[in-house]
Design a protein around this motif. Sequence first.
Motif, PDB file in Angstrom:
ATOM      1  N   LYS A   1      23.209  25.420  38.028  1.00 23.48           N
ATOM      2  CA  LYS A   1      22.967  25.147  36.620  1.00 23.48           C
ATOM      3  C   LYS A   1      23.741  26.128  35.744  1.00 23.48           C
ATOM      4  O   LYS A   1      23.690  27.338  35.965  1.00 23.48           O
ATOM      5  CB  LYS A   1      21.484  25.233  36.308  1.00 23.48           C
ATOM      6  CG  LYS A   1      21.109  24.632  34.981  1.00 23.48           C
ATOM      7  CD  LYS A   1      19.627  24.331  34.909  1.00 23.48           C
ATOM      8  CE  LYS A   1      19.318  23.587  33.616  1.00 23.48           C
ATOM      9  NZ  LYS A   1      17.896  23.312  33.463  1.00 23.48           N
ATOM     10  N   ILE A   2      24.440  25.590  34.749  1.00 24.24           N
ATOM     11  CA  ILE A   2      25.240  26.441  33.888  1.00 24.24           C
ATOM     12  C   ILE A   2      24.337  27.279  32.979  1.00 24.24           C
ATOM     13  O   ILE A   2      23.321  26.799  32.472  1.00 24.24           O
ATOM     14  CB  ILE A   2      26.237  25.597  33.069  1.00 24.24           C
ATOM     15  CG1 ILE A   2      27.262  26.484  32.380  1.00 24.24           C
ATOM     16  CG2 ILE A   2      25.518  24.702  32.066  1.00 24.24           C
ATOM     17  CD1 ILE A   2      28.439  25.720  31.816  1.00 24.24           C
ATOM     18  N   MET A   3      24.700  28.535  32.824  1.00 20.03           N
ATOM     19  CA  MET A   3      23.952  29.417  31.931  1.00 20.03           C
ATOM     20  C   MET A   3      24.743  29.680  30.657  1.00 20.03           C
ATOM     21  O   MET A   3      24.239  29.550  29.552  1.00 20.03           O
ATOM     22  CB  MET A   3      23.659  30.739  32.624  1.00 20.03           C
ATOM     23  CG  MET A   3      22.840  30.607  33.888  1.00 20.03           C
ATOM     24  SD  MET A   3      22.653  32.183  34.722  1.00 20.03           S
ATOM     25  CE  MET A   3      21.568  33.053  33.592  1.00 20.03           C
ATOM     26  N   PHE A   4      25.971  30.101  30.817  1.00 21.66           N
ATOM     27  CA  PHE A   4      26.813  30.446  29.673  1.00 21.66           C
ATOM     28  C   PHE A   4      28.245  30.058  29.969  1.00 21.66           C
ATOM     29  O   PHE A   4      28.655  29.985  31.112  1.00 21.66           O
ATOM     30  CB  PHE A   4      26.824  31.963  29.412  1.00 21.66           C
ATOM     31  CG  PHE A   4      25.491  32.578  29.201  1.00 21.66           C
ATOM     32  CD1 PHE A   4      24.883  33.316  30.196  1.00 21.66           C
ATOM     33  CD2 PHE A   4      24.850  32.443  27.987  1.00 21.66           C
ATOM     34  CE1 PHE A   4      23.654  33.901  29.990  1.00 21.66           C
ATOM     35  CE2 PHE A   4      23.617  33.023  27.768  1.00 21.66           C
ATOM     36  CZ  PHE A   4      23.012  33.752  28.781  1.00 21.66           C
TER      37      PHE A   4
ATOM     38  N   TYR B   1      32.489  31.297  33.019  1.00 18.09           N
ATOM     39  CA  TYR B   1      31.135  30.754  33.047  1.00 18.09           C
ATOM     40  C   TYR B   1      30.232  31.610  33.930  1.00 18.09           C
ATOM     41  O   TYR B   1      30.704  32.284  34.854  1.00 18.09           O
ATOM     42  CB  TYR B   1      31.115  29.339  33.647  1.00 18.09           C
ATOM     43  CG  TYR B   1      32.111  28.371  33.073  1.00 18.09           C
ATOM     44  CD1 TYR B   1      33.443  28.390  33.476  1.00 18.09           C
ATOM     45  CD2 TYR B   1      31.726  27.410  32.135  1.00 18.09           C
ATOM     46  CE1 TYR B   1      34.364  27.491  32.957  1.00 18.09           C
ATOM     47  CE2 TYR B   1      32.647  26.512  31.617  1.00 18.09           C
ATOM     48  CZ  TYR B   1      33.957  26.558  32.034  1.00 18.09           C
ATOM     49  OH  TYR B   1      34.869  25.665  31.528  1.00 18.09           O
ATOM     50  N   TRP B   2      28.940  31.491  33.668  1.00 21.30           N
ATOM     51  CA  TRP B   2      27.926  31.982  34.595  1.00 21.30           C
ATOM     52  C   TRP B   2      27.014  30.818  34.960  1.00 21.30           C
ATOM     53  O   TRP B   2      26.561  30.069  34.079  1.00 21.30           O
ATOM     54  CB  TRP B   2      27.093  33.112  33.994  1.00 21.30           C
ATOM     55  CG  TRP B   2      27.751  34.441  34.124  1.00 21.30           C
ATOM     56  CD1 TRP B   2      28.341  35.181  33.144  1.00 21.30           C
ATOM     57  CD2 TRP B   2      27.895  35.208  35.333  1.00 21.30           C
ATOM     58  NE1 TRP B   2      28.853  36.335  33.656  1.00 21.30           N
ATOM     59  CE2 TRP B   2      28.584  36.385  34.995  1.00 21.30           C
ATOM     60  CE3 TRP B   2      27.512  35.011  36.657  1.00 21.30           C
ATOM     61  CZ2 TRP B   2      28.906  37.368  35.933  1.00 21.30           C
ATOM     62  CZ3 TRP B   2      27.825  35.982  37.582  1.00 21.30           C
ATOM     63  CH2 TRP B   2      28.513  37.149  37.223  1.00 21.30           C
ATOM     64  N   TYR B   3      26.760  30.697  36.281  1.00 19.97           N
ATOM     65  CA  TYR B   3      25.869  29.686  36.806  1.00 19.97           C
ATOM     66  C   TYR B   3      24.752  30.358  37.595  1.00 19.97           C
ATOM     67  O   TYR B   3      24.945  31.420  38.185  1.00 19.97           O
ATOM     68  CB  TYR B   3      26.601  28.748  37.767  1.00 19.97           C
ATOM     69  CG  TYR B   3      27.471  27.709  37.117  1.00 19.97           C
ATOM     70  CD1 TYR B   3      28.785  27.996  36.761  1.00 19.97           C
ATOM     71  CD2 TYR B   3      26.981  26.429  36.884  1.00 19.97           C
ATOM     72  CE1 TYR B   3      29.585  27.033  36.174  1.00 19.97           C
ATOM     73  CE2 TYR B   3      27.780  25.457  36.302  1.00 19.97           C
ATOM     74  CZ  TYR B   3      29.079  25.765  35.953  1.00 19.97           C
ATOM     75  OH  TYR B   3      29.878  24.810  35.383  1.00 19.97           O
ATOM     76  N   LYS B   4      23.606  29.680  37.658  1.00 27.16           N
ATOM     77  CA  LYS B   4      22.498  30.110  38.503  1.00 27.16           C
ATOM     78  C   LYS B   4      22.257  29.019  39.540  1.00 27.16           C
ATOM     79  O   LYS B   4      22.179  27.838  39.198  1.00 27.16           O
ATOM     80  CB  LYS B   4      21.233  30.314  37.654  1.00 27.16           C
ATOM     81  CG  LYS B   4      20.015  30.734  38.458  1.00 27.16           C
ATOM     82  CD  LYS B   4      18.809  30.912  37.541  1.00 27.16           C
ATOM     83  CE  LYS B   4      17.577  31.334  38.327  1.00 27.16           C
ATOM     84  NZ  LYS B   4      16.378  31.505  37.449  1.00 27.16           N
ATOM     85  N   GLN B   5      22.181  29.429  40.818  1.00 26.62           N
ATOM     86  CA  GLN B   5      21.853  28.481  41.882  1.00 26.62           C
ATOM     87  C   GLN B   5      20.529  28.900  42.488  1.00 26.62           C
ATOM     88  O   GLN B   5      20.416  29.960  43.092  1.00 26.62           O
ATOM     89  CB  GLN B   5      22.950  28.443  42.947  1.00 26.62           C
ATOM     90  CG  GLN B   5      22.785  27.305  43.950  1.00 26.62           C
ATOM     91  CD  GLN B   5      24.000  27.120  44.839  1.00 26.62           C
ATOM     92  OE1 GLN B   5      24.547  28.077  45.370  1.00 26.62           O
ATOM     93  NE2 GLN B   5      24.432  25.862  45.000  1.00 26.62           N
ATOM     94  N   ASP B   6      19.527  28.046  42.319  1.00 28.38           N
ATOM     95  CA  ASP B   6      18.188  28.415  42.765  1.00 28.38           C
ATOM     96  C   ASP B   6      18.002  28.105  44.247  1.00 28.38           C
ATOM     97  O   ASP B   6      18.940  27.726  44.939  1.00 28.38           O
ATOM     98  CB  ASP B   6      17.124  27.707  41.917  1.00 28.38           C
ATOM     99  CG  ASP B   6      17.266  26.200  41.973  1.00 28.38           C
ATOM    100  OD1 ASP B   6      16.854  25.532  41.014  1.00 28.38           O
ATOM    101  OD2 ASP B   6      17.794  25.674  42.983  1.00 28.38           O
ATOM    102  N   SER B   7      16.774  28.279  44.705  1.00 26.03           N
ATOM    103  CA  SER B   7      16.491  28.141  46.141  1.00 26.03           C
ATOM    104  C   SER B   7      16.735  26.723  46.638  1.00 26.03           C
ATOM    105  O   SER B   7      16.957  26.500  47.824  1.00 26.03           O
ATOM    106  CB  SER B   7      15.050  28.549  46.437  1.00 26.03           C
ATOM    107  OG  SER B   7      14.157  27.780  45.649  1.00 26.03           O
TER     108      SER B   7
END
Lengths: 110, 112
Positions: A44-47, A33-39
């Motif tokens: 949040k899951i991306m792929f 998986y790839w996740y993005k963690q914002d400020s």
Amino acid sequence: DTAVSQTPKYLVTQMGNDKSIKCEQNLGHDTMYWYKQDSKKFLKIMFSYNNKELIINETVPNRFSPKSPDKAHLNLHINSLELGDSAVYFCASSNPGEQYFGPGTRLTVT
Amino acid sequence: EDQVTQSPEALRLQEGESSSLNCSYTVSGLRGLFWYRQDPGKGPEFLFTLYSAGEEKEKERLKATLTKKESFLHITAPKPEDSATYLCAVRRTDNYGQNFVFGPGTRLSVLP
């Protein structure tokens, strides 16, 4: 041995550039998986990839493209970087069930 | 819409002061609820998986429980090293296969 590794740990680049983040897992897991963690620290899951096939693609701009050369690797390519892409990106793997995360890549777009 | 919320947003405890963190969820096709711990500058670290209402898991000073709508992470006699952000996530199965939704986390600070 590191279970899930990512490179680089820090990435600073200018708007409009193209960059890649690499991820490798040595757990023998089928799904990555790839996740993005914002400020605000929201993860949040991306792929996700299962046996080299993309099975989830959330509402992510097509400037982001995951590429998996084999079951142990899932790289993230980002084209035409924007200021809003600045975040920490995490790679993870699972088989299935609980996920094991990498240390993260902090991307800063200036 | 599937949703995971956590409360409180932040919690400060004195060493030895027990408390509980809450994770509430609304999701269709639940396939497990997960608790993670995240230290600053690091990736989330897996703690527990719960699959059915009534299930409980324990590890050292932590105990996780699950009902049909929420999960609790109970911390008994915490120590300063328990300070971290605790994340809750649910796994759902939809037309695209397994998918995870994370809550915003609870930042726990344990003061000596």
